[in-house]
Write a protein that holds these residues in place. Structure first.
Motif, PDB file in Angstrom:
ATOM      1  N   TYR A  71       0.823  -1.174   0.010  1.00 13.04           N
ATOM      2  CA  TYR A  71       0.025  -0.095   0.101  1.00 13.04           C
ATOM      3  C   TYR A  71       0.879   1.165  -0.142  1.00 13.04           C
ATOM      4  O   TYR A  71       0.528   2.367   0.264  1.00 13.04           O
ATOM      5  CB  TYR A  71      -0.930   0.159   1.118  1.00 13.04           C
ATOM      6  CG  TYR A  71      -2.016  -0.614   1.057  1.00 13.04           C
ATOM      7  CD1 TYR A  71      -3.095  -0.866  -0.139  1.00 13.04           C
ATOM      8  CD2 TYR A  71      -2.503  -1.793   1.908  1.00 13.04           C
ATOM      9  CE1 TYR A  71      -4.037  -1.431  -0.338  1.00 13.04           C
ATOM     10  CE2 TYR A  71      -3.768  -2.461   1.717  1.00 13.04           C
ATOM     11  CZ  TYR A  71      -4.619  -2.265   0.587  1.00 13.04           C
ATOM     12  OH  TYR A  71      -5.766  -3.004   0.522  1.00 13.04           O
ATOM     13  N   PRO A  76      -4.855   3.186   2.368  1.00 17.91           N
ATOM     14  CA  PRO A  76      -6.121   3.475   2.284  1.00 17.91           C
ATOM     15  C   PRO A  76      -6.507   4.287   3.646  1.00 17.91           C
ATOM     16  O   PRO A  76      -6.105   4.059   4.677  1.00 17.91           O
ATOM     17  CB  PRO A  76      -6.931   2.214   2.268  1.00 17.91           C
ATOM     18  CG  PRO A  76      -5.820   1.149   1.692  1.00 17.91           C
ATOM     19  CD  PRO A  76      -4.458   1.648   2.236  1.00 17.91           C
ATOM     20  N   TRP A 129      -3.811  10.001   0.381  1.00 13.06           N
ATOM     21  CA  TRP A 129      -4.509   9.403  -0.665  1.00 13.06           C
ATOM     22  C   TRP A 129      -5.688  10.163  -1.049  1.00 13.06           C
ATOM     23  O   TRP A 129      -5.888  10.421  -2.280  1.00 13.06           O
ATOM     24  CB  TRP A 129      -4.933   8.054  -0.230  1.00 13.06           C
ATOM     25  CG  TRP A 129      -3.961   6.943  -0.602  1.00 13.06           C
ATOM     26  CD1 TRP A 129      -2.566   6.941  -0.535  1.00 13.06           C
ATOM     27  CD2 TRP A 129      -4.165   5.552  -0.789  1.00 13.06           C
ATOM     28  NE1 TRP A 129      -2.022   5.775  -0.510  1.00 13.06           N
ATOM     29  CE2 TRP A 129      -2.927   4.963  -0.695  1.00 13.06           C
ATOM     30  CE3 TRP A 129      -5.349   4.866  -0.820  1.00 13.06           C
ATOM     31  CZ2 TRP A 129      -2.784   3.520  -1.154  1.00 13.06           C
ATOM     32  CZ3 TRP A 129      -5.396   3.394  -1.223  1.00 13.06           C
ATOM     33  CH2 TRP A 129      -4.099   2.794  -1.337  1.00 13.06           C
ATOM     34  N   LYS A 130      -6.559  10.890  -0.100  1.00 17.81           N
ATOM     35  CA  LYS A 130      -7.696  11.506  -0.476  1.00 17.81           C
ATOM     36  C   LYS A 130      -7.315  12.980  -1.026  1.00 17.81           C
ATOM     37  O   LYS A 130      -7.958  13.300  -2.131  1.00 17.81           O
ATOM     38  CB  LYS A 130      -8.257  11.681   0.798  1.00 17.81           C
ATOM     39  CG  LYS A 130      -9.629  12.677   0.733  1.00 17.81           C
ATOM     40  CD  LYS A 130     -10.330  12.668   1.752  1.00 17.81           C
ATOM     41  CE  LYS A 130      -9.920  13.242   3.067  1.00 17.81           C
ATOM     42  NZ  LYS A 130     -10.811  13.295   4.297  1.00 17.81           N
ATOM     43  N   ALA A 150      -5.277  12.803  -4.727  1.00 14.26           N
ATOM     44  CA  ALA A 150      -5.901  12.191  -5.823  1.00 14.26           C
ATOM     45  C   ALA A 150      -7.370  12.943  -5.977  1.00 14.26           C
ATOM     46  O   ALA A 150      -8.068  12.561  -6.889  1.00 14.26           O
ATOM     47  CB  ALA A 150      -6.495  10.696  -5.629  1.00 14.26           C
ATOM     48  N   THR A 184       0.768   7.681  -3.525  1.00 17.55           N
ATOM     49  CA  THR A 184      -0.176   6.724  -3.626  1.00 17.55           C
ATOM     50  C   THR A 184       0.332   5.377  -4.234  1.00 17.55           C
ATOM     51  O   THR A 184      -0.486   4.277  -3.929  1.00 17.55           O
ATOM     52  CB  THR A 184      -1.396   6.972  -4.590  1.00 17.55           C
ATOM     53  OG1 THR A 184      -0.793   7.203  -6.064  1.00 17.55           O
ATOM     54  CG2 THR A 184      -1.871   8.267  -4.265  1.00 17.55           C
ATOM     55  N   HIS A 227      -3.836   3.875  -9.612  1.00 19.14           N
ATOM     56  CA  HIS A 227      -4.152   4.082  -8.116  1.00 19.14           C
ATOM     57  C   HIS A 227      -5.692   3.807  -7.781  1.00 19.14           C
ATOM     58  O   HIS A 227      -6.229   2.975  -6.857  1.00 19.14           O
ATOM     59  CB  HIS A 227      -3.898   5.514  -7.591  1.00 19.14           C
ATOM     60  CG  HIS A 227      -4.645   5.842  -6.257  1.00 19.14           C
ATOM     61  ND1 HIS A 227      -4.383   5.438  -5.212  1.00 19.14           N
ATOM     62  CD2 HIS A 227      -5.624   6.831  -5.962  1.00 19.14           C
ATOM     63  CE1 HIS A 227      -4.966   5.833  -4.116  1.00 19.14           C
ATOM     64  NE2 HIS A 227      -5.575   6.557  -4.431  1.00 19.14           N
ATOM     65  N   ASP A 280      -7.960   0.492  -7.241  1.00 17.18           N
ATOM     66  CA  ASP A 280      -8.190  -0.281  -6.074  1.00 17.18           C
ATOM     67  C   ASP A 280      -7.776  -1.738  -5.925  1.00 17.18           C
ATOM     68  O   ASP A 280      -8.599  -2.466  -5.333  1.00 17.18           O
ATOM     69  CB  ASP A 280      -9.458  -0.094  -5.544  1.00 17.18           C
ATOM     70  CG  ASP A 280      -9.804  -0.232  -4.222  1.00 17.18           C
ATOM     71  OD1 ASP A 280      -8.823  -0.165  -3.391  1.00 17.18           O
ATOM     72  OD2 ASP A 280     -11.075  -0.556  -3.893  1.00 17.18           O
TER      73      ASP A 280
END
Length: 310
Positions: free
Chosen positions: A13, A18, A23-24, A27, A78, A279, A282
């Motif tokens: 990861y 996650p 990541w949030k 992206a 990511t 990315h 998932d």
């Protein structure tokens, strides 16, 4: 990034995983605005401005520069650990070639200089968060924000800057900007580059990127403090600041779906689009856990030492 790296199975990861704020935020569609902001602000560092002017070919490929830079940061945020490390090592090797004499001070510059690397890193992570807050979902929770800055420190391990120098909170970011402000300046070359990135001319087949840069420029400028606008010579009326925000928020909501984001990126920043597409698949990694840069370096030692600052 090589096709071999892009096509092999995801190994882990990466450094955040996650649910992480990195990541949030990295992206999100607001990252595109954040990165126009970041690459413009880089030029306030006279040594980086000299390196860009001497080495990068910014005027022949501004879209490529934005794409490569954003793809790097998105990969670090990511991708799996080995992919991020390989790209970082490659970038440091490229930067090792960017050396010369900075014309304002007459001193030698190196793109791998820790102070310049720290300016790139902090302006990148701060700009992307700033635009996420202004034009995206809004401020992070206190817990998320603290984690975001902790992740910023981890990502800095892939550059030449010292982890102990990296801000670890919003207050420390403010202190950092106050500390470096007396060393920041502009020059004829820096001003030309900043204005070129904000409103790229329609030339050399870059019509789509030129349109993108001009559309985003008012939103980027609206996020900047007055002293940066004055220093860079790209201020705009407060009325435009107020008018642009709701329009950008609406555009961000429309563009937030994975399909819309990847479609737009393939036009504006194709390398970044590939990273984001990978990315967003998932896929379950071979080793479903978060790793550290130190762990990946031990597992995959570099064949050669990456050149540092000269």
């Amino acid at each position: 990034m090589s096709e071999l790296t892009m096509n092999r199975p995801r190994e882990d990861y990466g450094f955040f995983g996650p649910g992480s704020p990195s990541w949030k935020i990295w992206a999100a569609p607001t990252a595109l605005i954040g990165f126009q902001r970041s690459v413009v602000l880089e030029h306030f560092d006279p040594f980086l401005a000299a390196a860009v002017a001497d080495m990068s070919g910014i005027y022949s490929d501004p879209a490529g520069r934005l794409d490569r830079t954003l793809a790097y940061f998105l990969t670090v945020a990511t991708a799996d650990g080995r992919t991020a490390l390989a790209l970082s090592d490659h970038l440091m090797t490229v930067h090792a070639q960017a050396t010369g004499i900075e014309p304002i001070t007459g001193t030698r510059y190196s793109a791998n200089n820790p102070a310049s690397q720290l300016w790139i890193h902090v302006t990148g992570w701060h700009s992307v968060l700033k635009c996420y807050e202004m034009y995206g979902p809004g401020p992070l929770s206190a817990v998320e924000e603290q984690r975001y800055w902790e992740e910023c420190v981890i990502a800095a391990e892939l550059q030449t800057c010292k982890a102990s120098d990296v801000p670890r909170s919003r207050d420390e970011v403010r202190e950092y900007f106050a500390e470096v402000r007396p060393r920041l300046c502009t020059s004829e070359r820096a001003n030309r580059a900043m204005h070129y990135l904000l409103r790229t001319p329609r030339a050399q087949g870059k019509t789509k990127f030129a349109a993108f840069s001009r559309l985003v420029a008012p939103a980027t400028i609206a996020t900047l403090p007055g002293w940066m606008r004055t220093m860079g010579g790209f201020d705009q009326p407060a009325l435009l600041d107020r008018a642009i925000a709701p329009a950008v928020r609406t555009a961000v909501r429309v563009g937030s779906s994975p399909k819309n984001m990847t479609t737009a990126l393939k036009v504006i920043a194709p390398m970044t689009g590939k990273v984001l597409e990978r990315h967003l698949r998932d896929e379950q990694p071979l080793d479903p856990r978060v790793v550290t840069p130190a762990e990946i370096r031990e597992r995959f030692p570099r064949a050669t030492k990456v050149p540092q600052a000269v």
